[in-house]
Scaffold this motif. Sequence first.
Motif, PDB file in Angstrom:
ATOM      1  N   PHE A  61       0.845  -1.185   0.000  1.00 48.31           N
ATOM      2  CA  PHE A  61       0.000   0.000   0.000  1.00 48.31           C
ATOM      3  C   PHE A  61       0.879   1.233   0.000  1.00 48.31           C
ATOM      4  O   PHE A  61       1.878   1.302   0.728  1.00 48.31           O
ATOM      5  CB  PHE A  61      -0.903   0.022   1.232  1.00 48.31           C
ATOM      6  N   ILE A  62       0.510   2.200  -0.816  1.00 43.37           N
ATOM      7  CA  ILE A  62       1.180   3.495  -0.856  1.00 43.37           C
ATOM      8  C   ILE A  62       0.112   4.517  -0.479  1.00 43.37           C
ATOM      9  O   ILE A  62      -0.841   4.749  -1.235  1.00 43.37           O
ATOM     10  CB  ILE A  62       1.762   3.791  -2.247  1.00 43.37           C
ATOM     11  N   GLU A  63       0.261   5.076   0.716  1.00 48.66           N
ATOM     12  CA  GLU A  63      -0.744   6.018   1.216  1.00 48.66           C
ATOM     13  C   GLU A  63      -0.479   7.410   0.680  1.00 48.66           C
ATOM     14  O   GLU A  63       0.609   7.959   0.868  1.00 48.66           O
ATOM     15  CB  GLU A  63      -0.737   6.037   2.743  1.00 48.66           C
ATOM     16  N   LEU A  64      -1.494   7.963   0.024  1.00 45.45           N
ATOM     17  CA  LEU A  64      -1.386   9.316  -0.509  1.00 45.45           C
ATOM     18  C   LEU A  64      -1.822  10.358   0.505  1.00 45.45           C
ATOM     19  O   LEU A  64      -1.438  11.507   0.414  1.00 45.45           O
ATOM     20  CB  LEU A  64      -2.237   9.454  -1.775  1.00 45.45           C
ATOM     21  N   GLY A  65      -2.652   9.961   1.448  1.00 43.40           N
ATOM     22  CA  GLY A  65      -3.189  10.865   2.451  1.00 43.40           C
ATOM     23  C   GLY A  65      -4.517  10.326   2.924  1.00 43.40           C
ATOM     24  O   GLY A  65      -4.778   9.130   2.845  1.00 43.40           O
ATOM     25  N   GLU A  66      -5.370  11.218   3.386  1.00 41.68           N
ATOM     26  CA  GLU A  66      -6.649  10.798   3.940  1.00 41.68           C
ATOM     27  C   GLU A  66      -7.826  11.096   3.024  1.00 41.68           C
ATOM     28  O   GLU A  66      -8.969  10.898   3.409  1.00 41.68           O
ATOM     29  CB  GLU A  66      -6.853  11.438   5.312  1.00 41.68           C
ATOM     30  N   GLY A  67      -7.558  11.564   1.824  1.00 39.38           N
ATOM     31  CA  GLY A  67      -8.645  11.737   0.871  1.00 39.38           C
ATOM     32  C   GLY A  67      -9.185  13.143   0.756  1.00 39.38           C
ATOM     33  O   GLY A  67     -10.270  13.343   0.231  1.00 39.38           O
ATOM     34  N   TYR A  68      -8.452  14.116   1.240  1.00 33.02           N
ATOM     35  CA  TYR A  68      -8.913  15.495   1.092  1.00 33.02           C
ATOM     36  C   TYR A  68      -8.487  15.985  -0.293  1.00 33.02           C
ATOM     37  O   TYR A  68      -9.093  15.613  -1.285  1.00 33.02           O
ATOM     38  CB  TYR A  68      -8.395  16.363   2.233  1.00 33.02           C
ATOM     39  N   SER A  69      -7.432  16.724  -0.425  1.00 31.64           N
ATOM     40  CA  SER A  69      -7.007  17.149  -1.760  1.00 31.64           C
ATOM     41  C   SER A  69      -6.241  16.047  -2.485  1.00 31.64           C
ATOM     42  O   SER A  69      -6.160  16.059  -3.714  1.00 31.64           O
ATOM     43  CB  SER A  69      -6.159  18.421  -1.671  1.00 31.64           C
ATOM     44  N   ASP A  70      -5.708  15.079  -1.738  1.00 30.37           N
ATOM     45  CA  ASP A  70      -4.960  13.995  -2.375  1.00 30.37           C
ATOM     46  C   ASP A  70      -5.855  13.038  -3.155  1.00 30.37           C
ATOM     47  O   ASP A  70      -5.373  12.228  -3.934  1.00 30.37           O
ATOM     48  CB  ASP A  70      -4.128  13.222  -1.352  1.00 30.37           C
ATOM     49  N   ILE A  71      -7.168  13.139  -3.001  1.00 27.60           N
ATOM     50  CA  ILE A  71      -8.093  12.325  -3.793  1.00 27.60           C
ATOM     51  C   ILE A  71      -7.896  12.618  -5.276  1.00 27.60           C
ATOM     52  O   ILE A  71      -8.018  11.732  -6.115  1.00 27.60           O
ATOM     53  CB  ILE A  71      -9.568  12.551  -3.371  1.00 27.60           C
ATOM     54  N   TYR A  72      -7.533  13.861  -5.601  1.00 31.01           N
ATOM     55  CA  TYR A  72      -7.322  14.228  -7.000  1.00 31.01           C
ATOM     56  C   TYR A  72      -6.098  13.517  -7.568  1.00 31.01           C
ATOM     57  O   TYR A  72      -6.088  13.128  -8.732  1.00 31.01           O
ATOM     58  CB  TYR A  72      -7.194  15.747  -7.143  1.00 31.01           C
ATOM     59  N   GLU A  73      -5.085  13.316  -6.755  1.00 25.54           N
ATOM     60  CA  GLU A  73      -3.906  12.558  -7.196  1.00 25.54           C
ATOM     61  C   GLU A  73      -4.275  11.093  -7.414  1.00 25.54           C
ATOM     62  O   GLU A  73      -3.840  10.481  -8.390  1.00 25.54           O
ATOM     63  CB  GLU A  73      -2.776  12.671  -6.160  1.00 25.54           C
ATOM     64  N   LEU A  74      -5.094  10.531  -6.539  1.00 28.57           N
ATOM     65  CA  LEU A  74      -5.546   9.146  -6.704  1.00 28.57           C
ATOM     66  C   LEU A  74      -6.321   8.991  -8.016  1.00 28.57           C
ATOM     67  O   LEU A  74      -6.102   8.034  -8.769  1.00 28.57           O
ATOM     68  CB  LEU A  74      -6.416   8.722  -5.523  1.00 28.57           C
ATOM     69  N   LEU A  75      -7.201   9.931  -8.305  1.00 30.46           N
ATOM     70  CA  LEU A  75      -7.978   9.884  -9.543  1.00 30.46           C
ATOM     71  C   LEU A  75      -7.073  10.025 -10.762  1.00 30.46           C
ATOM     72  O   LEU A  75      -7.259   9.336 -11.772  1.00 30.46           O
ATOM     73  CB  LEU A  75      -9.048  10.979  -9.547  1.00 30.46           C
ATOM     74  N   ARG A  83     -17.760   7.723  13.734  1.00 30.36           N
ATOM     75  CA  ARG A  83     -17.782   8.349  12.412  1.00 30.36           C
ATOM     76  C   ARG A  83     -17.611   7.294  11.313  1.00 30.36           C
ATOM     77  O   ARG A  83     -16.573   6.649  11.221  1.00 30.36           O
ATOM     78  CB  ARG A  83     -16.642   9.370  12.346  1.00 30.36           C
ATOM     79  N   PRO A  84     -18.626   7.077  10.458  1.00 32.81           N
ATOM     80  CA  PRO A  84     -18.482   6.122   9.351  1.00 32.81           C
ATOM     81  C   PRO A  84     -17.604   6.731   8.250  1.00 32.81           C
ATOM     82  O   PRO A  84     -17.891   7.823   7.756  1.00 32.81           O
ATOM     83  CB  PRO A  84     -19.915   5.903   8.873  1.00 32.81           C
ATOM     84  N   VAL A  85     -16.530   6.033   7.920  1.00 30.83           N
ATOM     85  CA  VAL A  85     -15.561   6.545   6.946  1.00 30.83           C
ATOM     86  C   VAL A  85     -15.288   5.511   5.856  1.00 30.83           C
ATOM     87  O   VAL A  85     -15.591   4.324   6.010  1.00 30.83           O
ATOM     88  CB  VAL A  85     -14.238   6.949   7.621  1.00 30.83           C
ATOM     89  N   THR A  86     -14.696   5.993   4.784  1.00 31.71           N
ATOM     90  CA  THR A  86     -14.333   5.141   3.657  1.00 31.71           C
ATOM     91  C   THR A  86     -12.919   5.465   3.213  1.00 31.71           C
ATOM     92  O   THR A  86     -12.529   6.626   3.157  1.00 31.71           O
ATOM     93  CB  THR A  86     -15.313   5.366   2.482  1.00 31.71           C
ATOM     94  N   SER A  87     -12.163   4.410   2.912  1.00 32.34           N
ATOM     95  CA  SER A  87     -10.851   4.542   2.290  1.00 32.34           C
ATOM     96  C   SER A  87     -11.011   4.136   0.832  1.00 32.34           C
ATOM     97  O   SER A  87     -11.651   3.127   0.537  1.00 32.34           O
ATOM     98  CB  SER A  87      -9.833   3.606   2.952  1.00 32.34           C
ATOM     99  N   LEU A  88     -10.450   4.913  -0.070  1.00 31.86           N
ATOM    100  CA  LEU A  88     -10.519   4.603  -1.495  1.00 31.86           C
ATOM    101  C   LEU A  88      -9.154   4.149  -1.974  1.00 31.86           C
ATOM    102  O   LEU A  88      -8.124   4.699  -1.565  1.00 31.86           O
ATOM    103  CB  LEU A  88     -10.971   5.829  -2.287  1.00 31.86           C
ATOM    104  N   ALA A  89      -9.135   3.122  -2.831  1.00 32.32           N
ATOM    105  CA  ALA A  89      -7.872   2.562  -3.291  1.00 32.32           C
ATOM    106  C   ALA A  89      -7.930   2.204  -4.765  1.00 32.32           C
ATOM    107  O   ALA A  89      -8.977   1.844  -5.300  1.00 32.32           O
ATOM    108  CB  ALA A  89      -7.504   1.333  -2.468  1.00 32.32           C
TER     109      ALA A  89
END
Length: 129
Positions: free
Chosen positions: A5-19, A42-48
């Motif tokens: 796994f390579i973590e980009l962050g928690e999905g705030y602005s780094d979601i754009y890098e994942l996309l 807090r129900p959360v989701t990790s995207l990969a």
Amino acid sequence: MIQRFIELGEGYSDIYELLELARANQHRIVHLMAFHSSVGDRPVTSLAVILQPTDPGNFQALYICREGIPNPKFIPNKRYDLFQKTAEELGKQIMELSVKPSTMFHEKELYYQHLIGILRLNHFLKPLQ
């Protein structure tokens, strides 16, 4: 084969890098994943994004934005909608799993090993060779 796994962050602005990683590597995408859990109340989701192993090198990258996106089943949100839209553009379906939160593990690396085990058990990843 090395699967990591390579973590980009928690999905705030780094979601754009994942996309952008998904779009740029669409020929290598194996799966788009959504891992649902609860951190506290807090129900959360990790995207990969899971890519095919490199050749040569046999390294399989699993890019992830960890637990910063609200679970869309409880709280609809724009970030998950962007991931869904990208999946549709790429002709992929988001595979969803409910998993333990990373806070249940003393180290992030243990959490990622747990996820890799779940992915192998469900045949989303190939077993080690």
